[in-house]
Write a protein that holds these residues in place. Structure first.
Motif, PDB file in Angstrom:
ATOM      1  N   PHE A   1       0.833  -1.207   0.000  1.00 26.57           N
ATOM      2  CA  PHE A   1       0.000   0.000   0.000  1.00 26.57           C
ATOM      3  C   PHE A   1       0.869   1.259   0.000  1.00 26.57           C
ATOM      4  CE2 PHE A   1      -1.677   3.462   2.576  1.00 26.57           C
ATOM      5  CZ  PHE A   1      -2.829   3.787   1.882  1.00 26.57           C
TER       6      PHE A   1
ATOM      7  N   ARG B   1       2.520   1.757  -3.327  1.00 26.57           N
ATOM      8  CA  ARG B   1       1.565   2.205  -4.351  1.00 26.57           C
ATOM      9  C   ARG B   1       1.265   3.692  -4.180  1.00 26.57           C
ATOM     10  NH1 ARG B   1      -2.215  -1.533  -3.619  1.00 26.57           N
ATOM     11  NH2 ARG B   1      -3.626  -0.373  -2.290  1.00 26.57           N
TER      12      ARG B   1
ATOM     13  N   HIS C   1     -18.911  -2.677  -7.293  1.00 27.72           N
ATOM     14  CA  HIS C   1     -17.903  -1.749  -7.808  1.00 27.72           C
ATOM     15  C   HIS C   1     -18.564  -0.733  -8.743  1.00 27.72           C
ATOM     16  CE1 HIS C   1     -14.237  -3.060  -5.910  1.00 27.72           C
ATOM     17  NE2 HIS C   1     -14.472  -4.311  -6.247  1.00 27.72           N
TER      18      HIS C   1
ATOM     19  N   ALA D   1     -12.182   1.142  -1.946  1.00 26.96           N
ATOM     20  CA  ALA D   1     -11.269   0.607  -2.963  1.00 26.96           C
ATOM     21  C   ALA D   1     -10.704   1.728  -3.827  1.00 26.96           C
ATOM     22  CB  ALA D   1     -11.987  -0.424  -3.829  1.00 26.96           C
ATOM     23  N   GLU D   2     -11.530   2.699  -4.161  1.00 25.40           N
ATOM     24  CA  GLU D   2     -11.013   3.828  -4.934  1.00 25.40           C
ATOM     25  C   GLU D   2     -10.064   4.671  -4.072  1.00 25.40           C
ATOM     26  OE1 GLU D   2     -14.392   2.922  -5.419  1.00 25.40           O
ATOM     27  OE2 GLU D   2     -13.803   2.021  -7.320  1.00 25.40           O
TER      28      GLU D   2
ATOM     29  N   THR E   1      -6.668   2.879  -3.945  1.00 24.05           N
ATOM     30  CA  THR E   1      -5.948   2.646  -5.207  1.00 24.05           C
ATOM     31  C   THR E   1      -5.840   3.908  -6.067  1.00 24.05           C
ATOM     32  OG1 THR E   1      -7.998   2.026  -6.326  1.00 24.05           O
ATOM     33  CG2 THR E   1      -6.721   0.240  -5.312  1.00 24.05           C
TER      34      THR E   1
ATOM     35  N   HIS F   1      -8.054   5.163  -7.875  1.00 23.32           N
ATOM     36  CA  HIS F   1      -8.907   5.152  -9.054  1.00 23.32           C
ATOM     37  C   HIS F   1     -10.016   6.196  -8.874  1.00 23.32           C
ATOM     38  CE1 HIS F   1      -7.078   1.165 -10.058  1.00 23.32           C
ATOM     39  NE2 HIS F   1      -7.234   1.656 -11.258  1.00 23.32           N
TER      40      HIS F   1
ATOM     41  N   SER G   1      -6.671  -3.769  -1.551  1.00 19.31           N
ATOM     42  CA  SER G   1      -7.137  -2.511  -2.134  1.00 19.31           C
ATOM     43  C   SER G   1      -7.913  -1.628  -1.184  1.00 19.31           C
ATOM     44  CB  SER G   1      -8.014  -2.823  -3.354  1.00 19.31           C
ATOM     45  OG  SER G   1      -9.071  -3.692  -2.991  1.00 19.31           O
ATOM     46  N   SER G   2      -8.450  -2.194  -0.105  1.00 20.27           N
ATOM     47  CA  SER G   2      -9.342  -1.401   0.758  1.00 20.27           C
ATOM     48  C   SER G   2      -9.381  -2.029   2.139  1.00 20.27           C
ATOM     49  CB  SER G   2     -10.763  -1.379   0.171  1.00 20.27           C
ATOM     50  OG  SER G   2     -11.649  -0.678   1.023  1.00 20.27           O
TER      51      SER G   2
END
Lengths: 404, 404
Positions: free
Chosen positions: B89, B92, B256, B281-282, B285, B287, B312-313
């Motif tokens: 994490f 990223r 999603h 998740a967004e 990441t 997104h 991711s979350s």
């Protein structure tokens, strides 16, 4: 005692925290240690080093591999107020018009509130901050805007923190509409006389619609002449003269820094000014986040703070600000945690907090997680297992054994 | 008893929660009441109405003007795993390359873990969710990817929730690299045989790099033939066939929904499918967030869930998801809270949770705030004062008096 040197007998009244999976010290030499231990004595950090070399102590806390970090230092908060503005917030988020919102709503409610009501709200927020790991916080006035109401706010703030900031120049109150110079005279004169005894800092909101360069400079100069340190709200809503004014006033910190020119950036680095970023305000208003990466890459000292206030940023969570800083401001997890601890201390010109070197105040957080990175990795999750303030367990629970 | 009708004698074992500043019922007739009261009896909501008309009860809790809302229903979580990925994490977020990251890291750690270790991690997360107000949660497999490891994950999940989802088709495991059809045959055959007895739902990750339309359809059809309800991971990382596949399978929810064509939107509304949005998740990441406003304005039913997983979350906070939904997905505070309660219930095809109508399960949250809006207005701040699950005080503390 020095780092890594074992002490053969237990220090009376001392506490050993051992089996620390990750110890964030913020010390230049070893900013981050693994498999560490820390000894608290007389409210200060007496020893840090490898768990295997830890000295004896009167009581022992087993951190069970979890992380320990300095208590958060929240260097920007507006906590003396009455009322709330959740409906204004909800309308803003929904893009709906909302009548009678803004700071003046809070000013009216604060003026009308009793000391008892203001004190209760302030103490509730201070306790909430402590439970969330904030062991030092600054608190501003700015919702009174009369001599008596500003002095009252600061006297109340002084009951809960030593970092009290006079922000008579928050906005121009309605009774001075159209007479900004008249209000600045009040702020620099009788209001300052009444407020200076309660405060350590003077602050001004330097922004279009609030106070301009000359007015802000006058406010900071008047405060400095009374022995107060200077700080500023600058460049939150657009470019402006605030950074230059702050540097000329010898301010400790310029707060917000959302819109910075290259010249502003140079000034921050060379003055130097701590750049205190307040992502809760951008979260609560949908403004763009400040560019922390640009500041850090230029060599600026960055602090993170909550800006806790009932309008633009009603969070008191430093962990939330850390998560935003990592996700939306491109700070690394280490940079964000440093900014929320050591950075805040720099913004307040404090050397006793924000780090866990020997001699530092024993303000520390036991995370319910193995590393500081979890503050961003697990956003929104309460992860403060315990908090010590000046060596006393102030929040949370730990199992403490007696050393053999 | 019916809404608003006073009951003259105390119900044995009943609890009256009174002086509720705001009661979020999610009922069509009165979705939100002020100055309200609620009676719990036999684990269910027995009465709601004006505080002044409240019936007597065996014990009384004074909400002191605070808000009460249904317990959160987190309809999408991956909680049976070992290991953690905080370093991945952090890398990223910092834009650094990171070797050996991704779901397969967790698969390897999960396969290697003992039942005891998996159970301890799962229970820790379940307890953490409950403390944060989540009274119903779904839990997927998907980190085992062998017959034995998937069945084990589901058996463990069934120890803590009734909403167990078979996600053998999460990714293709390394031993089937290059043989996706072979793995799908396993998922639809022997793995399903071993897993179906433990599960209520079947799920598939329909995305480039995971499973395509035909494969996803085969997995859902096989699960449905064994009596499982269908759900899907769709359109997270780009446009794809997932929404169509979900509708054809009669799925309860498409999760999603970050990238939706107009045709996808029509399908969601007409099928209907609940659109379950997972802003954690967004957040984790970077997104773009899904366009909740577009879905709501088209008439879709929207749920919010955490997607709690170590990659991711890794948030378990529904309050955090609500704050993101309001700030970054343009949901109103009411829409976001509805989506996190009633929406989650719809996504799980449950009528007993997600609302506080008479007869509903007495799963409820006492907020330490006067209205539901505070979940977004005060982001990151722990505000769950108490949680009841099936009428039992499950987390937090309240002062309960005995009714006169």
């Amino acid at each position: 005692m020095t780092v890594g040197q074992a002490c053969p007998v237990a220090i009376p009244g001392s506490t050993l925290i051992t089996q620390i999976g990750e110890l964030v010290t913020n010390e230049a030499e070893r900013p981050l240690m693994t498999d560490a231990a820390l000894v608290i004595e007389d409210g200060a950090v007496a020893w840090t080093g490898p768990a295997g070399q830890a000295p004896a102590a009167d009581s022992v806390v087993d951190a069970e591999g979890r992380a320990v970090l300095p208590g958060f230092v929240d260097s920007h908060a507006h906590l003396v107020f009455a009322g709330e503005r959740s409906a204004e917030f909800a309308a803003r988020m929904a893009g709906r018009p909302y009548q009678a919102g803004g700071i003046l709503t809070t000013v009216a409610a604060t003026r009308a509130a009793s000391d008892t009501a203001l004190r209760a709200n302030l103490r509730r927020l201070a306790a909430e901050m402590l439970r969330q790991g904030t062991t030092t916080f600054e608190c501003k006035s700015g919702y009174g805007l009369t001599v008596a109401d500003e002095a009252r706010a600061l006297a109340l703030a002084a009951e809960v923190t030593g970092e009290v900031t006079y922000l008579g120049a928050h906005v121009v109150p309605p009774e001075f509409a159209g007479d900004v110079p008249g209000y600045v005279d009040l702020v620099c004169g009788p209001m300052l006389d009444a407020c200076a005894p309660h405060a350590r800092w003077v602050d001004v909101f330097c922004e279009d619609g609030a106070f301009g360069a000359d007015e802000a400079a006058a406010v900071l100069a008047a405060g400095r002449a009374r022995g107060l340190g200077a700080r500023i709200h600058a460049n939150q809503l657009g470019p402006g003269p605030g950074i230059r004014v702050a540097a000329q006033a010898g301010a400790a910190s310029a707060d917000h820094c959302t819109y910075l020119t290259d010249a502003d950036l140079d000034t921050i680095v060379s003055a130097p000014l701590v750049a205190t970023l307040l992502p809760g305000a951008e979260f609560g208003t949908r403004h763009p986040y400040p560019d922390a990466r640009r500041l850090l890459d230029a060599g600026a000292t960055v602090a993170l703070a909550t800006d806790c206030n009932p309008g633009s940023s009603f969070t008191s969570s430093m962990a939330f600000c850390i998560a935003l800083a990592v996700r939306d401001m491109r700070m690394t997890t280490q940079e964000a945690v440093w900014a929320a601890t050591a950075g805040g201390a720099r913004a307040l010109r404090r050397t006793d907090v924000g780090h866990l070197g020997v001699g530092a105040r024993a303000d520390l957080i036991l995370l319910d997680a193995p590393s500081h990175a979890y503050l961003a990795y697990r956003p929104g999750v309460p992860q403060i297992a315990a908090v010590w303030q000046s060596g006393h367990l102030a929040a949370g629970t730990v199992s403490a054994g007696t050393a053999s």
